[in-house]
Design an enzyme around this catalytic site. Structure first.
Site, PDB file in Angstrom:
ATOM      1  CE  LYS A  33       8.730  10.445  18.003  1.00 20.17           C
ATOM      2  NZ  LYS A  33      10.189  10.431  18.252  1.00 20.17           N
ATOM      3  CE1 TYR A 242      -4.854   3.671 -12.804  1.00 17.21           C
ATOM      4  CE2 TYR A 242      -4.788   3.413 -10.424  1.00 17.21           C
ATOM      5  CZ  TYR A 242      -5.244   4.085 -11.540  1.00 17.21           C
ATOM      6  OH  TYR A 242      -6.075   5.156 -11.394  1.00 17.21           O
TER       7      TYR A 242
HETATM    8  C1  LIG Z   1      10.541   9.297  19.006  1.00 18.49           C
HETATM    9  C2  LIG Z   1      11.474   9.430  20.158  1.00 18.49           C
HETATM   10  C3  LIG Z   1      11.339   8.592  21.277  1.00 18.49           C
HETATM   11  C4  LIG Z   1      10.429   7.376  21.287  1.00 18.49           C
HETATM   12  O1  LIG Z   1      11.055   6.399  20.478  1.00 18.49           O
HETATM   13  P1  LIG Z   1      10.437   4.948  20.248  1.00 18.49           P
HETATM   14  O2  LIG Z   1      11.492   4.246  19.466  1.00 18.49           O
HETATM   15  O3  LIG Z   1       9.199   5.155  19.475  1.00 18.49           O
HETATM   16  O4  LIG Z   1      10.188   4.341  21.562  1.00 18.49           O
HETATM   17  C5  LIG Z   1      12.127   8.856  22.388  1.00 18.49           C
HETATM   18  N1  LIG Z   1      13.031   9.860  22.374  1.00 18.49           N
HETATM   19  C6  LIG Z   1      13.203  10.667  21.295  1.00 18.49           C
HETATM   20  C7  LIG Z   1      14.225  11.741  21.355  1.00 18.49           C
HETATM   21  C8  LIG Z   1      12.443  10.470  20.153  1.00 18.49           C
HETATM   22  O5  LIG Z   1      12.631  11.259  19.086  1.00 18.49           O
END
Ligand SMILES: *Cc1c(COP(=O)(O)O)cnc(C)c1O
Length: 345
Positions: A33, A242
């Site tokens: 994702k 800054y």
């Molecule tokens: C993002 C996510 C994962 C992966 O999690 P990590 O901590 O990055 O390994 C797995 N399951 C769900 C439902 C998620 O939202």
């Protein structure tokens, strides 16, 4: 070259997937994702399909469409966000598998696409996404009669092995799914490290693949090298950047690097980090600007053309700590102005 370079080591990513896979006897998927945690979902997923990974997870249907175009028809693409209003055509046309999160989504899916695969996300206590235990009791017979591909839930505190929430969610997941003949999945990266009780049939690592905490054994995947635009000498007592937050305590050489918070180098990390050339380091000084970062290069034996911010020893979690955030946010913030180079895969 004048642009900052983000190099992504696909061989390290593959090694991380393999070593996470070796920690369980479950099947191991990959979570890609948010554009593969900022590193490029298409490239990441293609590298993983080449070693036989067949199941991927993304957050929303639009990400699933893009991923399908990158990896072809065979791998399974699961959507954590489920089947939202307006998603039906994408789910059908691109053969995406939504993880249905609510009775509303279940109705929407079964009415719109009665013969299309789906999984179910159960809420075991995180109260973010998923069907509540009381709802599940009611709809479970109907849902199971339609053959879901997966029953999944997500742990809220898996990166803290001592947290009592882990065992509590595990018990709830057992209560909600024991005796059902459908594949089950509870663990992301943190859950894999909690041990076999948490593995069930399928694990879903994300951040560990990309080299982030809590997978301490991960190989670093992302390196970031920033070009120097200008070098100047400043006298003792002069200020840099800054709001004059840095004052030279001695005659100093200051380099200005081409990258800033618009490239995901979070302003809050400020002067907490260094940039590197080989084994020598130079501290970041003053405020991080939108496109520029100041560095005190006085003590470097020579000033190179680039200085490295993400290295094998100063990884995303070091930057995260300096910024008061987590490695996930550093990775997913990495900007679009970088020249991206992929190695291996
Ligand atoms: C993002 C996510 C994962 C992966 O999690 P990590 O901590 O990055 O390994 C797995 N399951 C769900 C439902 C998620 O939202």
């Amino acid at each position: 070259m004048a642009t900052a370079r983000l190099s992504i080591d696909l061989d390290a990513l593959i090694a991380n997937w393999r070593s996470l896979d070796a920690l369980s006897s479950a099947q191991t998927a990959a979570v890609v994702k948010a554009d593969g945690y900022g590193l490029g979902a298409g490239r990441v997923a293609r590298a993983l399909t080449n070693i036989g990974v067949q199941r991927f997870f993304v957050a929303v249907a639009e990400e699933g469409v893009a991923l399908r175009q990158s990896i072809g028809l065979d791998p399974e693409i699961n959507i954590f966000g489920g089947h939202m209003a307006g998603d039906t055509d994408m789910i059908a046309d691109m053969n995406l598998t939504p993880m249905l999160n609510s009775p509303d989504q279940i109705v929407r899916h079964l009415e719109a696409l009665p013969n299309h695969p789906f999984g179910i996300q159960l809420d075991t206590g995180m109260n973010r996404l998923g069907i509540e235990p009381v709802e599940w009791d009611v709809i479970r017979p109907l849902v199971l009669s339609r053959n879901p591909t997966l029953l999944m839930s997500h742990l809220a505190c898996a990166d803290d092995p001592a947290h009592p929430m882990n065992a509590q969610q595990l018990a709830t997941f057992h209560e909600m799914t024991d005796g059902i003949d459908v594949q089950r999945s509870l663990s992301a990266t943190g859950g894999i490290l909690l041990g076999p009780d948490y593995h069930f049939d399928l694990t879903r690592p994300g951040v560990g693949l990309y080299g982030g905490f809590p997978y301490e054994a991960a190989q670093p995947v992302a390196n970031l090298s920033l070009p120097i635009i200008q070098v100047r000498d400043v006298a003792e007592g002069e200020t840099v950047g800054y709001s004059n937050t840095w004052t030279a305590q001695r005659p100093s050489r200051v380099a200005t690097l081409s990258a800033g918070y618009a490239d995901g180098l979070i302003r809050a990390m400020g002067a907490g980090v260094s940039v590197w050339t080989g084994s020598e380091s130079a501290p970041v000084i003053g405020r991080i600007s939108m496109d520029l970062i100041g560095v005190d290069v006085t003590d470097l034996s020579e000033v190179p053309s680039h200085l490295d911010l993400l290295t094998d020893t100063q990884g995303v979690d070091t930057l995260a700590e300096a910024a008061g955030t987590i490695g996930y946010e550093i990775l997913t913030s990495l900007g679009h102005r970088y020249a991206r180079r992929y190695r291996g895969g």
